[in-house]
Design a protein around this motif. Structure first.
Motif, PDB file in Angstrom:
ATOM      1  N   GLN A  39     104.048 -63.480  12.907  1.00  0.00           N
ATOM      2  CA  GLN A  39     102.687 -64.181  13.484  1.00  0.00           C
ATOM      3  C   GLN A  39     102.890 -64.489  14.544  1.00  0.00           C
ATOM      4  N   ALA A  40     102.078 -63.882  15.589  1.00  0.00           N
ATOM      5  CA  ALA A  40     102.150 -64.052  17.131  1.00  0.00           C
ATOM      6  C   ALA A  40     100.724 -65.218  17.328  1.00  0.00           C
ATOM      7  N   PRO A  41     100.974 -66.047  18.417  1.00  0.00           N
ATOM      8  CA  PRO A  41      99.769 -67.013  18.665  1.00  0.00           C
ATOM      9  C   PRO A  41      98.519 -66.582  18.759  1.00  0.00           C
ATOM     10  N   GLY A  42      97.706 -66.932  17.817  1.00  0.00           N
ATOM     11  CA  GLY A  42      96.433 -66.714  17.651  1.00  0.00           C
ATOM     12  C   GLY A  42      96.014 -65.502  16.959  1.00  0.00           C
ATOM     13  N   LYS A  43      97.047 -64.757  16.247  1.00  0.00           N
ATOM     14  CA  LYS A  43      96.996 -63.529  15.443  1.00  0.00           C
ATOM     15  C   LYS A  43      97.140 -63.808  14.073  1.00  0.00           C
ATOM     16  N   GLU A  44      96.913 -62.863  13.340  1.00  0.00           N
ATOM     17  CA  GLU A  44      97.044 -63.022  11.748  1.00  0.00           C
ATOM     18  C   GLU A  44      98.690 -62.767  11.599  1.00  0.00           C
ATOM     19  N   ARG A  45      98.947 -62.947  10.546  1.00  0.00           N
ATOM     20  CA  ARG A  45     100.488 -62.595  10.004  1.00  0.00           C
ATOM     21  C   ARG A  45     100.297 -61.165   9.708  1.00  0.00           C
ATOM     22  N   GLU A  46     101.516 -60.445  10.074  1.00  0.00           N
ATOM     23  CA  GLU A  46     101.464 -58.954  10.086  1.00  0.00           C
ATOM     24  C   GLU A  46     102.699 -58.550   9.609  1.00  0.00           C
ATOM     25  N   PHE A  47     102.853 -57.492   8.434  1.00  0.00           N
ATOM     26  CA  PHE A  47     103.937 -56.949   8.113  1.00  0.00           C
ATOM     27  C   PHE A  47     104.955 -56.265   9.147  1.00  0.00           C
ATOM     28  N   PRO A 101     106.779 -57.083  -5.197  1.00  0.00           N
ATOM     29  CA  PRO A 101     105.711 -56.397  -4.726  1.00  0.00           C
ATOM     30  C   PRO A 101     105.626 -54.953  -5.451  1.00  0.00           C
ATOM     31  N   ILE A 102     104.619 -54.456  -5.695  1.00  0.00           N
ATOM     32  CA  ILE A 102     104.221 -53.239  -6.400  1.00  0.00           C
ATOM     33  C   ILE A 102     104.324 -52.329  -4.823  1.00  0.00           C
ATOM     34  N   SER A 103     104.180 -50.891  -5.120  1.00  0.00           N
ATOM     35  CA  SER A 103     103.910 -49.932  -3.970  1.00  0.00           C
ATOM     36  C   SER A 103     102.734 -50.351  -3.115  1.00  0.00           C
ATOM     37  N   SER A 104     101.713 -50.656  -3.844  1.00  0.00           N
ATOM     38  CA  SER A 104     100.316 -50.833  -3.041  1.00  0.00           C
ATOM     39  C   SER A 104     100.337 -52.312  -2.441  1.00  0.00           C
ATOM     40  N   SER A 105     101.120 -53.134  -2.490  1.00  0.00           N
ATOM     41  CA  SER A 105     101.268 -54.457  -2.097  1.00  0.00           C
ATOM     42  C   SER A 105     102.607 -54.478  -1.278  1.00  0.00           C
ATOM     43  N   LEU A 106     103.294 -53.692  -1.011  1.00  0.00           N
ATOM     44  CA  LEU A 106     104.579 -53.908  -0.298  1.00  0.00           C
ATOM     45  C   LEU A 106     104.259 -54.615   1.185  1.00  0.00           C
ATOM     46  N   THR A 107     103.518 -54.082   1.859  1.00  0.00           N
ATOM     47  CA  THR A 107     103.003 -54.369   3.306  1.00  0.00           C
ATOM     48  C   THR A 107     102.128 -55.524   3.162  1.00  0.00           C
ATOM     49  N   SER A 108     101.689 -56.164   2.146  1.00  0.00           N
ATOM     50  CA  SER A 108     100.637 -57.197   2.043  1.00  0.00           C
ATOM     51  C   SER A 108     101.372 -58.511   1.605  1.00  0.00           C
ATOM     52  N   ARG A 109     100.801 -59.563   2.525  1.00  0.00           N
ATOM     53  CA  ARG A 109     101.329 -60.987   2.164  1.00  0.00           C
ATOM     54  C   ARG A 109     101.146 -61.238   0.847  1.00  0.00           C
TER      55      ARG A 109
END
Length: 125
Positions: A39-47, A101-109
């Motif tokens: 998570q960069a300043p002012g941004k959303e947390r990302e995979f 995580p299942i395959s569809s949520s692997l990159t999701s918080r």
């Protein structure tokens, strides 16, 4: 309750390398999956990257593919993120995550149940 402790953050120059570590109290990536988000300043947390079930099952965000590598040591309950060729845009707080995580949520918080407190990475030019 699974506890995750990250380490290895710091300040590095553009083009440099860092290795982050995440040690779990009672979880391994073979139980489910472990990942790094940032998570960069002012941004959303990302995979950023994930490892699931086996050391050969790794996944990366396009922005880090070819530069970062995720790996794990099951015996130490530790996952690593080797970061090479760092860019200024890699500056962020990096969080370790673990869950099922299942395959569809692997990159999701939403795919991860447990989170560390984060370690800060600053890339300076």
């Amino acid at each position: 309750q699974v506890e995750l402790v990250e380490s290895g953050g710091g300040v590095v120059q553009v083009g440099g390398s860092l290795r982050l570590s995440c040690t779990a109290s009672e979880f391994t990536f073979r139980d489910g999956g472990m990942a790094w988000f940032r998570q960069a300043p002012g941004k959303e947390r990302e995979f950023v990257a994930a490892i699931r079930r086996s050391s050969s099952n790794t996944y990366y965000a396009d922005s880090v593919k070819g530069r970062f590598a995720i790996s794990g040591d099951n015996a130490k309950r530790t996952v690593y993120l080797q970061m090479n060729s760092l860019k200024s845009e890699d500056t962020a707080v990096y969080f370790c995550a673990a869950g099922y995580p299942i395959s569809s949520s692997l990159t999701s918080r939403n795919g991860y149940r447990y989170w560390g407190q984060g370690t800060r990475v600053a890339v300076s030019s």
